[in-house]
Design a protein around this motif. Structure first.
Motif, mmCIF file in Angstrom:
data_model
loop_
_atom_site.group_PDB
_atom_site.id
_atom_site.type_symbol
_atom_site.label_atom_id
_atom_site.label_comp_id
_atom_site.label_asym_id
_atom_site.label_seq_id
_atom_site.Cartn_x
_atom_site.Cartn_y
_atom_site.Cartn_z
ATOM 1 N N ASP A 1 0.842 -1.190 0.000
ATOM 2 C CA ASP A 1 0.000 0.000 0.000
ATOM 3 C C ASP A 1 0.882 1.247 0.000
ATOM 4 O OD1 ASP A 1 0.918 0.332 2.627
ATOM 5 O OD2 ASP A 1 -0.961 -0.318 3.552
ATOM 6 N N ASP A 2 0.252 2.412 -0.076
ATOM 7 C CA ASP A 2 1.010 3.660 -0.198
ATOM 8 C C ASP A 2 1.954 3.876 0.980
ATOM 9 O OD1 ASP A 2 -0.172 4.228 -2.600
ATOM 10 O OD2 ASP A 2 -1.573 5.716 -1.810
ATOM 11 N N HIS A 3 1.503 3.513 2.174
ATOM 12 C CA HIS A 3 2.341 3.742 3.351
ATOM 13 C C HIS A 3 3.577 2.848 3.312
ATOM 14 C CE1 HIS A 3 2.279 5.683 7.423
ATOM 15 N NE2 HIS A 3 3.316 4.882 7.532
ATOM 16 N N ALA A 4 3.399 1.607 2.862
ATOM 17 C CA ALA A 4 4.546 0.699 2.760
ATOM 18 C C ALA A 4 5.497 1.151 1.662
ATOM 19 C CB ALA A 4 4.060 -0.724 2.493
ATOM 20 N N VAL A 5 4.956 1.666 0.558
ATOM 21 C CA VAL A 5 5.796 2.212 -0.508
ATOM 22 C C VAL A 5 6.654 3.353 0.044
ATOM 23 C CG1 VAL A 5 5.761 3.556 -2.652
ATOM 24 C CG2 VAL A 5 4.329 1.508 -2.436
ATOM 25 N N ARG B 1 13.428 4.474 3.907
ATOM 26 C CA ARG B 1 14.526 3.719 4.509
ATOM 27 C C ARG B 1 15.715 3.601 3.551
ATOM 28 N NH1 ARG B 1 13.218 2.404 9.305
ATOM 29 N NH2 ARG B 1 11.009 2.392 9.845
ATOM 30 N N GLU B 2 15.434 3.539 2.269
ATOM 31 C CA GLU B 2 16.531 3.512 1.305
ATOM 32 C C GLU B 2 17.216 4.874 1.224
ATOM 33 O OE1 GLU B 2 19.192 2.257 -1.646
ATOM 34 O OE2 GLU B 2 17.970 1.151 -0.204
ATOM 35 N N GLU B 3 16.437 5.934 1.231
ATOM 36 C CA GLU B 3 16.977 7.287 1.138
ATOM 37 C C GLU B 3 17.644 7.712 2.440
ATOM 38 O OE1 GLU B 3 16.731 11.058 -1.414
ATOM 39 O OE2 GLU B 3 17.011 8.902 -1.693
ATOM 40 N N GLY B 4 17.141 7.184 3.571
ATOM 41 C CA GLY B 4 17.683 7.542 4.871
ATOM 42 C C GLY B 4 16.941 8.656 5.560
ATOM 43 N N HIS B 5 16.017 9.276 4.857
ATOM 44 C CA HIS B 5 15.173 10.345 5.399
ATOM 45 C C HIS B 5 13.961 10.482 4.479
ATOM 46 C CE1 HIS B 5 17.280 12.731 2.300
ATOM 47 N NE2 HIS B 5 18.371 12.168 2.800
ATOM 48 N N PRO B 6 12.826 10.979 5.003
ATOM 49 C CA PRO B 6 11.593 10.956 4.207
ATOM 50 C C PRO B 6 11.233 12.259 3.513
ATOM 51 C CG PRO B 6 11.052 11.337 6.497
ATOM 52 C CD PRO B 6 12.560 11.265 6.426
ATOM 53 N N ASP B 7 12.024 13.326 3.693
ATOM 54 C CA ASP B 7 11.538 14.642 3.283
ATOM 55 C C ASP B 7 11.555 14.884 1.776
ATOM 56 O OD1 ASP B 7 14.309 14.521 3.713
ATOM 57 O OD2 ASP B 7 14.480 16.688 3.913
ATOM 58 N N ASN B 8 12.290 14.086 0.999
ATOM 59 C CA ASN B 8 12.196 14.150 -0.466
ATOM 60 C C ASN B 8 11.187 13.143 -1.003
ATOM 61 O OD1 ASN B 8 15.523 15.058 -0.560
ATOM 62 N ND2 ASN B 8 14.067 16.137 -1.839
ATOM 63 N N VAL B 9 11.262 11.909 -0.517
ATOM 64 C CA VAL B 9 10.427 10.852 -1.105
ATOM 65 C C VAL B 9 8.951 11.034 -0.787
ATOM 66 C CG1 VAL B 9 12.292 9.171 -1.271
ATOM 67 C CG2 VAL B 9 10.926 9.291 0.839
ATOM 68 N N ALA C 1 7.320 14.840 7.586
ATOM 69 C CA ALA C 1 7.464 13.400 7.765
ATOM 70 C C ALA C 1 8.597 13.063 8.719
ATOM 71 C CB ALA C 1 7.707 12.725 6.413
ATOM 72 N N THR C 2 8.467 11.922 9.373
ATOM 73 C CA THR C 2 9.507 11.414 10.256
ATOM 74 C C THR C 2 9.782 9.955 9.906
ATOM 75 O OG1 THR C 2 7.938 10.641 11.952
ATOM 76 C CG2 THR C 2 8.757 12.900 12.149
ATOM 77 N N GLY D 1 8.510 3.073 12.112
ATOM 78 C CA GLY D 1 7.925 3.294 10.789
ATOM 79 C C GLY D 1 8.148 4.696 10.277
ATOM 80 N N THR D 2 7.495 4.997 9.158
ATOM 81 C CA THR D 2 7.529 6.319 8.548
ATOM 82 C C THR D 2 6.163 6.957 8.749
ATOM 83 O OG1 THR D 2 9.004 5.426 6.862
ATOM 84 C CG2 THR D 2 8.060 7.593 6.444
ATOM 85 N N HIS D 3 6.146 8.175 9.246
ATOM 86 C CA HIS D 3 4.894 8.845 9.576
ATOM 87 C C HIS D 3 4.884 10.215 8.903
ATOM 88 C CE1 HIS D 3 4.702 5.701 12.629
ATOM 89 N NE2 HIS D 3 5.940 6.064 12.962
ATOM 90 N N TYR D 4 3.739 10.631 8.401
ATOM 91 C CA TYR D 4 3.710 11.883 7.641
ATOM 92 C C TYR D 4 2.356 12.569 7.749
ATOM 93 C CZ TYR D 4 0.830 9.649 4.044
ATOM 94 O OH TYR D 4 -0.199 9.023 3.388
#
Length: 303
Positions: free
Chosen positions: A115-119, A125-133, A144-145, A150-153
Motif C-alpha cells: 500500500d502507499d504507506h509501505a511504498v 529507509r533507502e533514502e535515509g530520510h523521508p523529506d524528499n520521497v 514526515a519522520t 515506521g515512517t509517519h507523515y
C-alpha cells in the motif's frame, strides 16, 4: 499486463529549519515507461541521463528490486524506458524521484502488493530520510519522520497564492559533500531554535500564514554550514525578502535555492535580484517559477 508509465515529481526538502523532515513537490518529472516482455531492458533517454547505466545497475532498476526484497516476490522481465526533467545533483530530489518512480513501477508490475504507506517506508529507509520521497510520492507539502517504528507523515495542500521560485546554478553539489560539512553536535540554543522555527513553519504553511514564512524559515542546523559551498546563498537568505520573496531556503543539499513568492504579485524584481547574485558570484544558471505540484506520483496505463 499492458504497458504503463509512472511519473514522479522533483522535490525541494530541508526547507529552512525542516532538516530531513519537511519538503514539497515541484513539477519537474522523472518518468519510467514499463513494457512487460521476455527480457529485462533498462533504457535511459535524454541529456540529463547521459552516462547513467543502461543495465540492471541503474538506480531505477535497483529501486525496483527493493520491492521484490520487501515482498519476497520476483520481478518479471520488462523494458524500462527512463526520462527525466530533474537536473541531477542540484538539490531538487533527482535521486528521490528516481527511487520513488522505480518503487512504484515495481509495485505496479507485481500487482500492487504494497500500500502507499509501505511504498513510502521502503523509499524513506533507502533514502535515509523521508523529506524528499514523501512529497515525490504524495505531492503537496509533507512533514514526515522516520524511526524504528515506521515512517509517519502529514500532507498539506499548498496555501492559496503560494508559489516557488528556484535558482538552479550550473554546477553540481553531491549530498555526501553537503552532509560532510555539518557539525556532529549542536548547542541547546541551536536545537531550541530549530525546533521552534520548524514548528512555526509547519503551522504557518498549514494555516496559510504567508506573512510568517520569512521568520519561520531561519535555520542554524544546515544552511549556515553549507553556505560556503553555494556562493551567494548567505546573501539570498538574508536579503531575498527585500526583493519580493516571502522566504528563502537552500533546496535539499543545494546548490539550488528556493524562494516562496505570492502568485498574485510579479516575480520580476525577485528574478532580477537572483540573477544579480549569480552574476556577482560568477555563476550561470536558471531562475524559474513553479506552482507546487499537488498530484505526486501518477500511474497511467496504455490501452
Amino acid at each position: 499486463m499492458t504497458t504503463f508509465t509512472v511519473r514522479a515529481p522533483a522535490s525541494s526538502a530541508n526547507l529552512g529549519p525542516g532538516f530531513d523532515s519537511l519538503g514539497l513537490s515541484v513539477p519537474l518529472y522523472t518518468t519510467v515507461k514499463v513494457t512487460p516482455g521476455d527480457v529485462t531492458e533498462v533504457v535511459p533517454h535524454g541529456p540529463e541521463l547521459e552516462g547513467t547505466p543502461a543495465d540492471e545497475s541503474n538506480y531505477v532498476y535497483r529501486a525496483m528490486l527493493l520491492v521484490a526484497k520487501r515482498t519476497g516476490l520476483t520481478l518479471p522481465p520488462a523494458r524500462m524506458e527512463i526520462t527525466t526533467e530533474v537536473p541531477l545533483a542540484r538539490g531538487l530530489g533527482s535521486s528521490a524521484a528516481a527511487l520513488v518512480a522505480g518503487i512504484v513501477a515495481a509495485n505496479e508490475l507485481l500487482g500492487r502488493p504494497l500500500d502507499d504507506h509501505a511504498v513510502l517506508d521502503v523509499a524513506a529507509r533507502e533514502e535515509g530520510h523521508p523529506d524528499n520521497v514523501a512529497p515525490a510520492l504524495f505531492g503537496g507539502i509533507v512533514v514526515a519522520t522516520l524511526d524504528k517504528l515506521g515512517t509517519h507523515y502529514v500532507r498539506l495542500d499548498p496555501p492559496a497564492n503560494l508559489g516557488v521560485t528556484v535558482l538552479i546554478p550550473d554546477f553540481e553539489l553531491s549530498t555526501s559533500k553537503a552532509r560532510a560539512v555539518l557539525p556532529r553536535e549542536y548547542s541547546r540554543a541551536d536545537a531550541v531554535h530549530a525546533l521552534s522555527h520548524a514548528a512555526l513553519l509547519a503551522a504557518a504553511l498549514s494555516q496559510g500564514r504567508l506573512d510568517l514564512l520569512r521568520h519561520a524559515m531561519q535555520d542554524y542546523i544546515h544552511q549556515i554550514w553549507r553556505a560556503p559551498l553555494v556562493p551567494g546563498l548567505s546573501d539570498i537568505l538574508e536579503d531575498a525578502w527585500r526583493h519580493g520573496a516571502l522566504g528563502a531556503a537552500l533546496s535539499g543539499a543545494g546548490p539550488t535555492v528556493l524562494c516562496f513568492h505570492d502568485t498574485r504579485e510579479s516575480t520580476a524584481l525577485l528574478h532580477a535580484y537572483l540573477n544579480s547574485v549569480m552574476k556577482k558570484n560568477g555563476l550561470d544558471g536558471r531562475v524559474m517559477d513553479f506552482p507546487i505540484d499537488t498530484q505526486g506520483t501518477l500511474i497511467e496505463r496504455e490501452g
